[in-house]
Design an enzyme around this catalytic site. Structure first.
Site, PDB file in Angstrom:
ATOM      1  N   HIS A  58      -1.698   4.023  -1.956  1.00  0.00           N
ATOM      2  CA  HIS A  58      -0.777   4.892  -2.701  1.00  0.00           C
ATOM      3  C   HIS A  58      -1.434   6.214  -3.084  1.00  0.00           C
ATOM      4  CE1 HIS A  58       2.122   1.590  -3.030  1.00  0.00           C
ATOM      5  NE2 HIS A  58       1.112   0.811  -3.377  1.00  0.00           N
ATOM      6  N   ASN A 131       7.641  -1.471  -4.897  1.00  0.00           N
ATOM      7  CA  ASN A 131       7.775  -0.727  -3.647  1.00  0.00           C
ATOM      8  C   ASN A 131       9.251  -0.471  -3.360  1.00  0.00           C
ATOM      9  OD1 ASN A 131       5.015  -0.519  -2.912  1.00  0.00           O
ATOM     10  ND2 ASN A 131       5.034  -2.567  -2.041  1.00  0.00           N
TER      11      ASN A 131
END
Length: 490
Positions: A58, A131
């Site tokens: 990320h 997510n």
């Protein structure tokens, strides 16, 4: 640091005004520089240190502030105060991201997208770290470093490797559900505003009577789902690698505030046990989903983003989320991946940002907080003159009615390493996902898979094709046809 008032004179970090920010101190016009030029030294020293380690996953992301508004009463399930009444608003901060790419990578790469939301509640920060997919590639955190390494770079060539990815996935049938989602059109969402979000894991809620239910969190975009074709995603990766960030920032600047409907799937422990007996699926397995037909979505509230950060590094790069941040009325579950993340996320922030990262404004609770943690780097709030220890009460640690005070989470079984792979159903849900795709969506899936699969070893290819066949014979046949069209018989 807040933005300085207009016309504030330039100074050192200690506030000492600067006479000249254009020329270093030297011995004569052409002489060597002098060590006494502290402004030069401070400027170069800080420049050498102005990067913190990027996130291992990320790394490339965008963030914004907003609000969460309760629209439906869920007090039957949780005592968390942020849900205490319809109409109540809670301040939020969200960060969206790609997963496998470096900080300078393109926003449009085929990758899951991180969807992390912080709720600044009166009982502390609640971080829902998920997510844009309701499932994941693996079910045990001990394999997470191995999996992520396959998404990074080959240690010899320093290049991304389709062989590494599919070598891992083909040895892990549990990944097929997520792989199918990833290589579908949803693997390249059109920015961050046009995708759904999921808590992904199974969490729990606890009501005022101490009763626990298990839940799945869903954020349904009000902008509508929009995805990029593989060709357009590839074009944008070169033409505008910051496409998603530009889209989100611009929309908020224009007053086009994106919104998501927050919804919930709810089940008791008994309902999940009955469902598992009927389907054979472990409800705490992150590679699986709870079908909506079995566990309908219940409306909870509206999540809106309506303010851009003033400083990207301070508020987005230093934002430090952890799923361990759960306020009273919320809890965890036996989900193995969640249990691993409860440790890993906070530990990553301690390394990446620092010991006292929770003191930074974007991470700090907006309610009073008190503990005995002291010292270390960046001790912005170091407790003043308060004691840095707590005495042990003679009567032990009986609950005082504050904090979580939740009922015990029942556990069973002997402590051991259990491997259910090979005996569990890793194919049915992947097949179900494949079958709901439109004809064009299926063809896009075949074509998206054929590209990287044409680059892998024959052994890896055949192992992966066998997984497609088990999910649905048409799935495997379609990928083979797409490979044939690329000149690679399968």
């Amino acid at each position: 640091m807040s933005t300085p008032p207009p016309n504030t004179p330039l100074s050192t970090a200690s506030g000492i005004p600067l006479a000249d920010n254009q020329n270093s101190i030297s011995a004569g016009p052409r002489g060597p520089l002098l060590l006494q030029d502290f402004h030069l030294l401070e400027k170069l020293q800080h420049f050498n240190r102005e990067r913190i380690p990027e996130r291992v996953v990320h790394a490339k992301g965008s963030g914004a502030y907003g609000t969460f508004t309760v629209t439906h009463d869920i007090a039957a399930y949780t005592k968390a105060r942020l849900f205490s009444e319809v109409g109540k608003q809670t301040a939020t901060f969200a960060r969206f991201s790609t997963v496998g790419g470096e900080r300078g990578s393109a926003d449009t790469e085929r990758d899951p997208r991180g969807f992390a939301v912080r709720f600044y509640t009166e009982e502390g920060n609640w971080d829902l770290v998920g997510n844009n997919t309701p499932m994941f590639f693996i079910k045990d955190p001990i394999k997470f470093p191995d999996f992520v390494h396959t998404q990074k770079r080959d240690p010899q060539s320093n290049l991304k490797s389709a062989e590494m990815m599919f070598d891992f996935w083909s040895h892990a049938p549990e990944s097929l559900h997520q792989v199918t989602m990833l290589f579908s059109d949803r693997g390249t969402p059109d920015g961050y505003r046009h995708m759904d979000g999921f808590g992904s894991h199974t969490y729990s809620l606890i009501n005022a009577d101490g009763q626990r239910v298990y839940v799945k969190w869903h954020f349904k975009t009000r902008q509508g789902i929009k995805n990029l074709s593989a060709a357009e995603a590839g074009r944008l990766a070169g033409a505008d690698p910051d496409y998603a960030q530009r889209d989100l920032f611009g929309a908020i600047e224009r007053g086009e505030f994106p919104q998501w409907e927050v919804k919930l799937q709810v089940a008791t422990e008994e309902q999940l046990a009955q469902w598992e007996q009927r389907t054979g699926w472990n409800p705490f397995d992150l590679t699986k989903v709870w079908p909506h037909a079995d566990f309908p979505l219940l409306p909870v509230g509206i999540f809106e983003l309506n303010r851009n950060p003033d400083n990207y590094h301070a508020e987005v790069e230093q934002a430090a989320f952890s799923p361990a941040n759960a306020v009273p009325g919320m809890g965890y579950s036996p989900d193995k991946m969640l249990q691993g993340r409860l440790f890993a996320y906070h530990d990553a922030q301690l390394y990446r940002v620092g010991t006292n990262h929770q003191h930074l404004p974007v991470n700090a609770a907006r309610c009073p907080f008190h503990n005995q943690q002291r010292d270390g780097g960046m001790a912005i709030n170091n407790g003043g003159a308060a004691r840095n220890y707590a005495n042990l009460a003679a009567a032990g640690s009986a609950p005082q009615g504050l904090g979580h005070g939740e009922a015990a989470l029942a556990l069973q079984g002997g402590a051991a390493r259990y491997d259910g792979r090979g005996a569990e159903d890793d194919f049915s849900q992947a097949g179900n996902l494949f079958r709901i795709l439109t004809p064009q969506g299926k063809q896009n899936l075949f074509d998206n898979l054929a590209g990287p699969l044409s680059q892998v070893r024959e052994e890896t290819l055949q192992r992966q094709l066998a997984h497609f066949d088990r999910a649905d014979p048409a799935y495997g046949a379609g990928v083979r046809a797409a490979l044939q069209a690329l000149g690679k018989p399968a």
